[in-house]
Scaffold this motif. Structure first.
Motif, PDB file in Angstrom:
ATOM      1  N   ILE A  17      42.562 -41.270  -3.627  1.00  0.00           N
ATOM      2  CA  ILE A  17      42.864 -40.323  -2.550  1.00  0.00           C
ATOM      3  C   ILE A  17      43.862 -39.282  -3.029  1.00  0.00           C
ATOM      4  O   ILE A  17      43.727 -38.086  -2.735  1.00  0.00           O
ATOM      5  CB  ILE A  17      43.366 -41.072  -1.301  1.00  0.00           C
ATOM      6  N   CYS A  20      42.097 -36.749  -5.017  1.00  0.00           N
ATOM      7  CA  CYS A  20      41.365 -35.838  -4.122  1.00  0.00           C
ATOM      8  C   CYS A  20      42.297 -34.766  -3.567  1.00  0.00           C
ATOM      9  O   CYS A  20      41.916 -33.598  -3.460  1.00  0.00           O
ATOM     10  CB  CYS A  20      40.737 -36.618  -2.963  1.00  0.00           C
ATOM     11  N   GLU A  21      43.508 -35.180  -3.221  1.00  0.00           N
ATOM     12  CA  GLU A  21      44.497 -34.237  -2.714  1.00  0.00           C
ATOM     13  C   GLU A  21      44.780 -33.153  -3.744  1.00  0.00           C
ATOM     14  O   GLU A  21      44.791 -31.963  -3.431  1.00  0.00           O
ATOM     15  CB  GLU A  21      45.792 -34.964  -2.363  1.00  0.00           C
ATOM     16  N   CYS A  23      42.991 -31.993  -6.121  1.00  0.00           N
ATOM     17  CA  CYS A  23      41.897 -31.045  -6.368  1.00  0.00           C
ATOM     18  C   CYS A  23      41.294 -30.503  -5.067  1.00  0.00           C
ATOM     19  O   CYS A  23      40.188 -29.976  -5.066  1.00  0.00           O
ATOM     20  CB  CYS A  23      40.848 -31.632  -7.289  1.00  0.00           C
ATOM     21  N   ARG A  25      40.015 -31.804  -2.380  1.00  0.00           N
ATOM     22  CA  ARG A  25      38.756 -32.401  -1.916  1.00  0.00           C
ATOM     23  C   ARG A  25      39.016 -33.288  -0.707  1.00  0.00           C
ATOM     24  O   ARG A  25      38.897 -34.500  -0.753  1.00  0.00           O
ATOM     25  CB  ARG A  25      38.102 -33.201  -3.039  1.00  0.00           C
ATOM     26  N   TRP A  26      39.392 -32.650   0.399  1.00  0.00           N
ATOM     27  CA  TRP A  26      39.742 -33.399   1.599  1.00  0.00           C
ATOM     28  C   TRP A  26      38.580 -34.250   2.098  1.00  0.00           C
ATOM     29  O   TRP A  26      38.792 -35.353   2.590  1.00  0.00           O
ATOM     30  CB  TRP A  26      40.262 -32.458   2.687  1.00  0.00           C
ATOM     31  N   GLU A  27      37.343 -33.756   1.932  1.00  0.00           N
ATOM     32  CA  GLU A  27      36.183 -34.526   2.388  1.00  0.00           C
ATOM     33  C   GLU A  27      36.076 -35.848   1.636  1.00  0.00           C
ATOM     34  O   GLU A  27      35.723 -36.874   2.215  1.00  0.00           O
ATOM     35  CB  GLU A  27      34.877 -33.738   2.191  1.00  0.00           C
ATOM     36  N   TRP A  28      36.352 -35.809   0.343  1.00  0.00           N
ATOM     37  CA  TRP A  28      36.277 -37.028  -0.462  1.00  0.00           C
ATOM     38  C   TRP A  28      37.372 -38.007  -0.061  1.00  0.00           C
ATOM     39  O   TRP A  28      37.153 -39.214  -0.038  1.00  0.00           O
ATOM     40  CB  TRP A  28      36.376 -36.698  -1.947  1.00  0.00           C
ATOM     41  N   ALA A  29      38.568 -37.477   0.238  1.00  0.00           N
ATOM     42  CA  ALA A  29      39.667 -38.339   0.675  1.00  0.00           C
ATOM     43  C   ALA A  29      39.290 -39.073   1.963  1.00  0.00           C
ATOM     44  O   ALA A  29      39.522 -40.279   2.103  1.00  0.00           O
ATOM     45  CB  ALA A  29      40.940 -37.522   0.877  1.00  0.00           C
ATOM     46  N   ALA A  54      45.696 -33.756   1.563  1.00  0.00           N
ATOM     47  CA  ALA A  54      44.455 -33.132   1.094  1.00  0.00           C
ATOM     48  C   ALA A  54      43.927 -32.155   2.142  1.00  0.00           C
ATOM     49  O   ALA A  54      43.460 -31.058   1.805  1.00  0.00           O
ATOM     50  CB  ALA A  54      43.412 -34.195   0.780  1.00  0.00           C
TER      51      ALA A  54
END
Length: 93
Positions: A17, A20-21, A23, A25-29, A54
Protein backbone atom coordinates in the motif's frame (compact mmCIF):
# COMPACT_ATOMS: atom_id res chain seq x y z
CA UNK A 1 0.64 -10.85 -3.20
CA UNK A 2 -0.18 -14.49 -2.58
CA UNK A 3 -0.56 -15.15 -6.30
CA UNK A 4 3.08 -14.07 -6.65
CA UNK A 5 4.13 -16.83 -4.25
CA UNK A 6 4.47 -14.71 -1.12
CA UNK A 7 2.79 -15.36 2.20
CA UNK A 8 0.27 -12.73 3.13
CA UNK A 9 0.54 -10.73 6.32
CA UNK A 10 -0.47 -7.23 7.31
CA UNK A 11 3.10 -5.94 7.12
CA UNK A 12 3.53 -7.06 3.51
CA UNK A 13 0.18 -5.55 2.56
CA UNK A 14 1.12 -2.28 4.26
CA UNK A 15 4.40 -2.19 2.36
CA UNK A 16 2.53 -2.72 -0.91
CA UNK A 17 0.00 0.00 0.00
CA UNK A 18 2.87 2.35 0.79
CA UNK A 19 4.38 1.63 -2.63
CA UNK A 20 1.01 2.45 -4.22
CA UNK A 21 1.00 5.75 -2.37
CA UNK A 22 4.44 6.67 -3.67
CA UNK A 23 3.44 6.05 -7.29
CA UNK A 24 0.00 7.67 -6.90
CA UNK A 25 -1.93 4.43 -7.53
CA UNK A 26 -4.80 5.04 -5.14
CA UNK A 27 -6.97 2.46 -6.93
CA UNK A 28 -4.40 -0.25 -6.26
CA UNK A 29 -4.15 0.75 -2.59
CA UNK A 30 -7.94 0.37 -2.26
CA UNK A 31 -7.83 -2.99 -4.00
CA UNK A 32 -5.18 -4.21 -1.56
CA UNK A 33 -7.27 -3.17 1.45
CA UNK A 34 -10.30 -4.89 -0.07
CA UNK A 35 -8.22 -8.05 -0.64
CA UNK A 36 -6.94 -8.37 2.94
CA UNK A 37 -10.02 -10.14 4.41
CA UNK A 38 -9.61 -12.85 1.78
CA UNK A 39 -6.53 -13.94 3.75
CA UNK A 40 -8.11 -13.29 7.15
CA UNK A 41 -6.17 -10.07 7.58
CA UNK A 42 -7.60 -6.84 8.90
CA UNK A 43 -6.40 -3.48 7.67
CA UNK A 44 -4.82 -1.45 10.46
CA UNK A 45 -4.13 2.25 10.93
CA UNK A 46 -1.02 1.96 8.72
CA UNK A 47 -2.98 0.30 5.91
CA UNK A 48 -5.66 2.96 5.96
CA UNK A 49 -3.25 5.87 6.40
CA UNK A 50 -1.27 4.71 3.39
CA UNK A 51 -4.43 4.42 1.32
CA UNK A 52 -5.65 7.86 2.44
CA UNK A 53 -2.26 9.31 1.50
CA UNK A 54 -2.47 7.60 -1.90
CA UNK A 55 -5.88 9.23 -2.38
CA UNK A 56 -4.40 12.57 -1.39
CA UNK A 57 -1.68 12.24 -4.02
CA UNK A 58 -4.29 11.15 -6.55
CA UNK A 59 -6.48 14.14 -5.67
CA UNK A 60 -9.36 11.87 -4.61
CA UNK A 61 -10.61 13.67 -1.51
CA UNK A 62 -14.00 11.94 -1.60
CA UNK A 63 -12.39 8.52 -1.43
CA UNK A 64 -10.00 9.67 1.30
CA UNK A 65 -12.96 10.74 3.46
CA UNK A 66 -14.76 7.47 2.74
CA UNK A 67 -11.71 5.60 4.00
CA UNK A 68 -11.69 7.60 7.24
CA UNK A 69 -15.37 6.73 7.71
CA UNK A 70 -14.63 3.07 6.98
CA UNK A 71 -11.90 3.10 9.60
CA UNK A 72 -14.44 4.15 12.20
CA UNK A 73 -16.86 1.42 11.07
CA UNK A 74 -14.06 -1.14 11.33
CA UNK A 75 -13.08 0.22 14.77
CA UNK A 76 -9.65 1.35 13.60
CA UNK A 77 -8.71 4.67 15.19
CA UNK A 78 -7.39 7.21 12.68
CA UNK A 79 -4.06 8.77 13.58
CA UNK A 80 -2.92 12.35 13.18
CA UNK A 81 -1.20 11.21 9.98
CA UNK A 82 -4.50 9.83 8.67
CA UNK A 83 -6.33 13.06 9.47
CA UNK A 84 -3.52 15.18 8.00
CA UNK A 85 -3.59 13.27 4.72
CA UNK A 86 -7.40 13.53 4.55
CA UNK A 87 -7.27 17.28 5.20
CA UNK A 88 -4.55 17.71 2.61
CA UNK A 89 -6.63 15.76 0.09
CA UNK A 90 -9.51 18.18 0.68
CA UNK A 91 -7.21 21.19 0.31
CA UNK A 92 -5.97 19.95 -3.06
CA UNK A 93 -9.45 19.59 -4.50
Amino acid sequence: LVELGHSADTISYNAAISACEKCKRWEWALALIADMPRYRLQADVFSYSGAVSACEKGRRWEVALQLVAEMRRMQVSPSSITYGAAISACEKS
